[in-house]
Write an enzyme that holds these catalytic residues in place. Structure first.
Site, mmCIF file in Angstrom:
data_model
loop_
_atom_site.group_PDB
_atom_site.id
_atom_site.type_symbol
_atom_site.label_atom_id
_atom_site.label_comp_id
_atom_site.label_asym_id
_atom_site.label_seq_id
_atom_site.Cartn_x
_atom_site.Cartn_y
_atom_site.Cartn_z
ATOM 1 N N SER A 68 -16.859 -39.034 -58.602
ATOM 2 C CA SER A 68 -18.017 -38.611 -59.390
ATOM 3 C C SER A 68 -18.742 -37.417 -58.802
ATOM 4 O O SER A 68 -19.639 -36.865 -59.438
ATOM 5 C CB SER A 68 -18.991 -39.779 -59.541
ATOM 6 N N GLU A 99 -0.630 -1.929 0.496
ATOM 7 C CA GLU A 99 0.623 -1.895 -0.246
ATOM 8 C C GLU A 99 1.369 -0.560 -0.204
ATOM 9 O O GLU A 99 2.580 -0.527 -0.378
ATOM 10 C CB GLU A 99 0.340 -2.257 -1.721
#
Length: 820
Positions: A482, A89
Site C-alpha cells: 500500500s 643508495e
C-alpha cells in the site's frame, strides 16, 4: 724477440682486444636495445595512490588502495631526505650519467674477492627507477644490461630531481608502505617535514632490506643500518660530526599512526564503492587517488542504525525465542569450546551484548559464565519471560513458567547487562545482572534523503554488515504494497477526482479473463465503509477504494505516473499492480516520495557530492541547483550575496501532487500512521503491508527530509498475520524523526498557486480541503451532500465518478485493493 717487436705485438693485441671489446659491447647494446619499454612514459607517471571517501562533516569514511602511498613532489620534500637516500643508495648519483662505473668496478672486485658471500649489487638510483617502473625483478644478466641502457636514456631525458621524485615515491619501505611520505606516517606518525635526522636516516636504510631492518622485529640490525647511513651522510658532507653523533644517540620511537577520526557507515560506503567502480572502473578507484566527498551525515547515520536495530529487536522479541545461540555438550571443557564458538561465530550486535554460557539453572534465575571482565553473572527469570517458543508462521507458544522452559546448562546465550527492570519505580537489580537477548533473523533497511536535492544523508542496509553485505535499501527488490497507493491517487487527481470525491468501499470482483480465476481483493481486516471520501480512503488505506479508482482512471495512467516518479521502469498495466504488487527498492520509493513532497521537482538519489582526481580537479559534482552571485562582484565592488537558484521545473501537475501530499498528511495524523501526530509537524507519509504481511513499509516526507523504512525476511515469508507497516516500520521512522527534528521548527509544505482551500468539519475537527479551480464547493455543477450528517463533502451518486465543472459526469467507479 726484441723489446721493440714485443711492444709492437702487444700493442697490436691490445688494439685488437679494444676493437673486439668495443664491438662486443656495442653489439650487446644493439641487441638488448630492441623491444625496450619507452622510457618517455615516465613523464606521465602517476603512481598508484589511495582513494578516500569522506563524510559530509569531513570525517574519513573509507579508503581504497592496492598500495598504501602518499605522493609528494620532490620540491615539497625536505633536502635532508634527498641527501640521505643518495648517500645510502647512490653516492655519486648527481655526477654519474646513469651508471656509477666506480661502484660497478668496486662491486665486481668485492664479489671476486669474496666468492662465498652474498653478491654485492651496484644498481644506482636511476637503474632502480628503470627496474621498478619499466622492467621486472628477474635477476639475469640480460635484465641488468637492459636496465643499464634504460638508465642512460632516462638520464638523457629527465633531470636528477625528477628521477629522485620517481624513486622516492615508488620505493617499497616495508610493512606495506610505498614511498617515503607514507612510511614516515606509518613508522613515526609524522610528515616528512617533521622527521628528525635519525628518523630520516632510518627510512633511507630500509630499501636495502625492509624486513631485515624493521625497527620492531630487528632492533639491533635496524640501528646498525641507520648508523651506516649517518656515516655515509657525514662522509659526503651532508651533515656535521656533531649532527651525526646526536642522531646516533637518538632512540628511534616507533609510533603507530594516530587514529584518524572516522565515520562508520558500512552499507553506505559499500554502495559508494560500487557506484565509483561502475563510473570510473576498478583501476581508477584503487590506484588514482580519488577524493570523494559523500553526502553522509554521520549523526543521522548513527540515529538510523540505532532505530533500525531497535525496531528489528522489538519485532523479533514479539515473535518468541528460537533457542540458544550455540550449545556446549561437555561443561568440563566449556572454556575451550566457548572460545572456539566465539571465534567461529562472532556475535554481531550492539556493543553492550555479550555471549555467555549457562552454568546453572535455578528456580528463578540462571547463572552464567564466560562474561568479559566480571566473568560470572545472573539472568533473573523476569528478564526471560518474553521468550515464548517461536512456532510456524511467526506465531508463538505459551509463556515460559520458569528458566528451565527457556535454557539449559551448556547453552551459549546472548545477554546484556541491566541495572533494573523496565518501569519507572522499579527496584535496582544486584550487580552483575543480565537480560536475555536474541539476534533477530528479520532484516530491514532505512534511507534518509534530502527532499529537495536527493542527497542520501544516511543508509542502513540491514542488521549488521558483518552478517550480510546484501544491502536491503538498494538491492532488495520487494513489493511496496500500500506504500504504492499515493501514485494511484495521483493518477486519480489528474483525472478529475478531488480529495473530497466519494468512492464506494464495497466488495469488488474483477474478471481478468483468459480462464483465470476471479480476483476479489479485500480490505485489511475485511471491513467495508460504504461511500467514503477519497481522503479517508488514503488515510485508512482502503484497498477496495484504491482498485475502484485505478480501474476508473485506467491502469495505463497509473503505470505512467509510477514510471514518471521512478518507482519502477517496467510495471505491467494490471489491476493488482494498483495495490503495490510490482517490485521496487527502498531507495527508489524514498526518491519517489521526496519528489511528491518537493512538488514534482526531479531529483536523482546521490551518495556523492563531489569527486576530485589526484590533482584536486573536480570530475563530478551532484547539485541540481546553481549558485547565483558566487564568485561575482557587484558594480560597486562589494561582494554579491550568494543565492541558490533552482532552475528545475515541475515534471508533473503541482496541483495534483499537492492534493495527494495533503491527503498523505492525514495518514500521519488520523490514519494508519496516526502515532506520528505526536511529532507535531507536517509529515506526508504512507504505510505499506504486502499480501500475507511479507513486507512492511513506511515512507514519510517533510519539505526537508524524506525517510524510507522497510522490514522483511531475506527469503520472503510472512512477518505474522497482525504485522503491519504502521506497527513495525512507522515506529522506526518516528525514532529517527524525533532525533533529526529535535529543536527544529516545523516547516509547512509549499502550496502551489491557484488551489482553492475550503474549510470542512472532518473526523471531529476542521481541515482545509484542497480543490483545483472550478471543482470547489460553489463552482458550477458542483453538488454537496453530507456523508453522515456531520462531515459535509462534495458528493454525487456514490457509484459514479467525480462531477466536473459544467455538470459532466464520469462513468461509475470500480477497482481493487491492498493492505496498509
Amino acid at each position: 724477440m726484441s723489446v721493440l717487436n714485443f711492444m709492437k705485438v702487444a700493442l697490436a693485441f691490445a688494439t685488437a682486444a679494444l676493437i673486439v671489446g668495443t664491438g662486443t659491447v656495442a653489439g650487446l647494446f644493439w641487441h638488448f636495445s630492441h623491444g625496450l619499454p619507452d622510457h618517455k612514459q615516465l613523464a606521465d607517471y602517476q603512481p598508484a595512490t589511495t582513494s578516500r571517501l569522506y563524510a559530509a562533516d569531513g570525517r574519513l569514511l573509507a579508503e581504497y588502495a592496492r598500495e598504501k602511498r602518499i605522493y609528494v613532489p620532490v620540491a615539497a620534500m625536505p633536502k635532508r631526505v634527498l641527501e640521505a637516500f643518495v648517500a645510502a643508495e647512490d653516492q655519486r648519483f648527481f655526477s654519474h650519467p646513469g651508471i656509477d662505473v666506480i661502484g660497478v668496478v668496486r662491486a665486481v672486485v668485492a664479489n671476486v674477492a669474496n666468492p662465498g658471500k652474498r653478491p654485492e649489487g651496484a644498481s644506482g638510483l636511476t637503474q632502480q627507477v628503470a627496474k621498478n617502473f619499466l622492467l621486472t625483478n628477474q635477476a639475469t644478466l640480460a635484465r641488468k644490461i637492459r636496465e643499464a641502457i634504460l638508465a642512460f636514456r632516462i638520464e638523457e631525458t629527465y633531470s636528477k630531481e625528477r628521477i629522485l621524485e620517481l624513486y622516492l615515491n615508488e620505493i617499497y619501505l616495508g610493512s606495506g608502505n610505498y614511498g617515503v611520505a607514507q612510511a614516515a606516517l606509518n613508522y613515526f606518525d609524522r610528515s616528512l617535514g617533521e622527521l628528525s635526522l635519525s628518523e630520516i636516516a632510518y627510512l633511507a636504510a630500509l630499501p636495502k632490506a625492509p624486513n631485515r631492518y624493521n625497527i620492531v622485529r630487528n632492533e639491533k640490525e635496524a640501528y646498525a643500518r641507520r648508523d651506516y647511513v649517518l656515516n655515509r651522510m657525514l662522509e659526503d658532507g651532508y651533515i656535521t660530526a656533531a649532527e651525526a653523533q646526536a642522531a646516533r644517540a637518538e632512540k628511534l620511537q616507533y609510533r603507530r599512526r594516530s587514529a584518524t577520526e572516522t565515520a562508520t557507515a558500512d552499507f553506505f560506503a559499500e554502495e559508494v564503492r560500487r557506484n565509483l567502480m561502475a563510473a570510473y572502473g576498478e583501476k581508477s578507484l584503487y590506484e588514482s587517488g580519488l577524493t570523494v566527498s559523500t553526502t553522509l551525515d554521520p549523526s543521522i547515520q548513527a540515529v538510523a542504525d540505532t532505530a533500525l536495530r531497535d525496531g528489528l529487536i522489538t519485532y523479533d522479541r514479539r515473535h518468541g525465542w528460537r533457542g540458544a545461540y550455540a550449545k556446549i555438550p561437555d561443561m568440563t571443557v566449556w572454556e575451550e569450546e566457548f572460545a572456539r564458538i566465539a571465534q567461529r561465530r562472532p556475535l554481531l550486535g550492539p556493543a553492550s551484548w555479550h555471549l555467555a554460557v549457562v552454568s546453572k539453572v535455578e528456580a528463578q534465575a540462571v547463572q552464567i559464565v564466560g562474561l568479559p571482565g566480571d566473568g560470572e553473572g545472573t539472568v533473573p527469570f523476569a528478564e526471560m519471560t518474553w521468550a515464548r517458543p517461536t512456532l510456524k508462521d511467526q506465531t508463538v507458544g505459551g509463556a515460559p513458567r520458569g528458566p528451565r522452559d527457556v535454557v539449559a546448562v551448556g547453552d551459549v546465550i546472548v545477554v546484556e547487562k541491566v541495572e533494573k527492570p523496565a518501569g519507572q519505580n522499579a527496584k535496582p537489580y544486584p550487580p552483575r545482572t543480565y537480560a536475555l537477548r536474541q539476534v533477530p533473523n528479520v532484516e530491514g533497511g532505512v534511507v534518509v534523503m534530502d527532499t529537495q536535492t536527493g542527497r542520501v544523508l544516511a543508509m542502513s542496509g540491514g542488521w549488521a554488515y558483518g552478517r550480510s553485505q546484501f544491502n536491503r535499501a538498494v538491492q532488495a527488490a520487494r513489493q511496496p504494497g500500500s506504500a504504492f497507493k499515493p501514485f494511484v491517487y495521483l493518477a486519480a487527481m489528474d483525472s478529475g477526482f478531488s480529495p473530497a470525491s466519494i468512492v464506494l468501499d464495497a466488495p469488488f470482483v474483477y474478471d481478468p479473463g483468459y480462464g483465470q480465476p476471479l480476483w476479489t481483493p479485500k480490505n485489511y481486516g475485511g471491513d467495508m465503509l460504504g461511500p467514503t471520501t477519497v481522503r479517508r480512503g488514503l488515510e485508512l488505506s482502503r484497498n477496495l477504494m484504491t482498485v475502484r479508482m485505478a480501474q476508473q482512471v485506467g491502469m495505463k495512467k497509473v503505470v505512467e505516473v509510477a514510471k514518471e516518479f521512478g518507482v519502477t521502469d517496467n510495471m505491467g498495466a494490471y489491476l493488482p499492480m494498483a495495490l503495490g504488487a510490482g517490485e521496487t527498492t527502498l531507495l527508489r520509493m524514498t526518491m519517489a516520495y521526496a519528489m511528491l513532497a518537493n512538488g514534482a521537482l526531479e531529483i536523482t538519489p546521490s551518495l556523492v557530492d563531489r569527486v576530485q582526481d589526484r590533482n584536486g580537479r573536480t570530475i563530478y559534482r551532484h547539485e541540481p541547483r546553481t549558485c547565483g552571485g558566487c564568485g561575482e562582484a557587484a558594480a560597486s565592488g562589494k561582494p554579491v550575496a550568494p543565492e541558490l537558484i533552482d532552475g528545475r521545473k515541475p515534471f508533473h501537475d503541482p496541483a495534483s501532487v499537492y492534493q495527494v501530499v495533503s491527503m498523505m498528511q492525514g495518514v500521519t495524523t488520523r490514519g494508519t500512521a496516526g502515532r506520528l501526530a505526536a511529532l507535531g509537524r507536517p509529515i506526508a507519509g504512507k504505510t505499506g503491508t504486502t499480501n500475507d504481511a511479507h513486507d512492511n513499509w513506511f515512507l514519510g516526507s517533510t519539505p526537508d527530509i524524506t525517510i524510507g523504512v522497510y522490514i522483511g525476511f531475506d527469503e520472503p515469508r510472512t512477518l505474522g498475520s497482525q504485522e503491519t507497516g504502521g506497527g513495525n516500520a512507522a515506529p522506526i521512522y518516528e525514532a529517527i524523526a524525533k532525533e533529526i527534528f529535535k529543536g527544529k521548527p516545523p516547516t509547512p509544505f509549499r502550496v502551489p498557486p491557484g488551489l482553492r482551500m475550503v474549510k470542512f468539519t472532518y473526523e471531529g475537527g476542521t481541515i482545509d480541503e484542497v480543490f483545483k479551480p472550478g471543482t470547489e464547493p460553489g463552482a458550477e455543477g458542483y453538488q454537496v451532500s453530507p456523508l453522515d450528517g456531520s462531515a459535509p463533502y462534495s458528493a454525487i451518486d456514490p457509484t459514479a465518478g467525480p462531477q466536473q465543472a459544467g455538470g459532466s459526469r464520469r462513468p461509475g467507479l470500480s477497482g481493487t485493493g491492498e493492505t496498509y
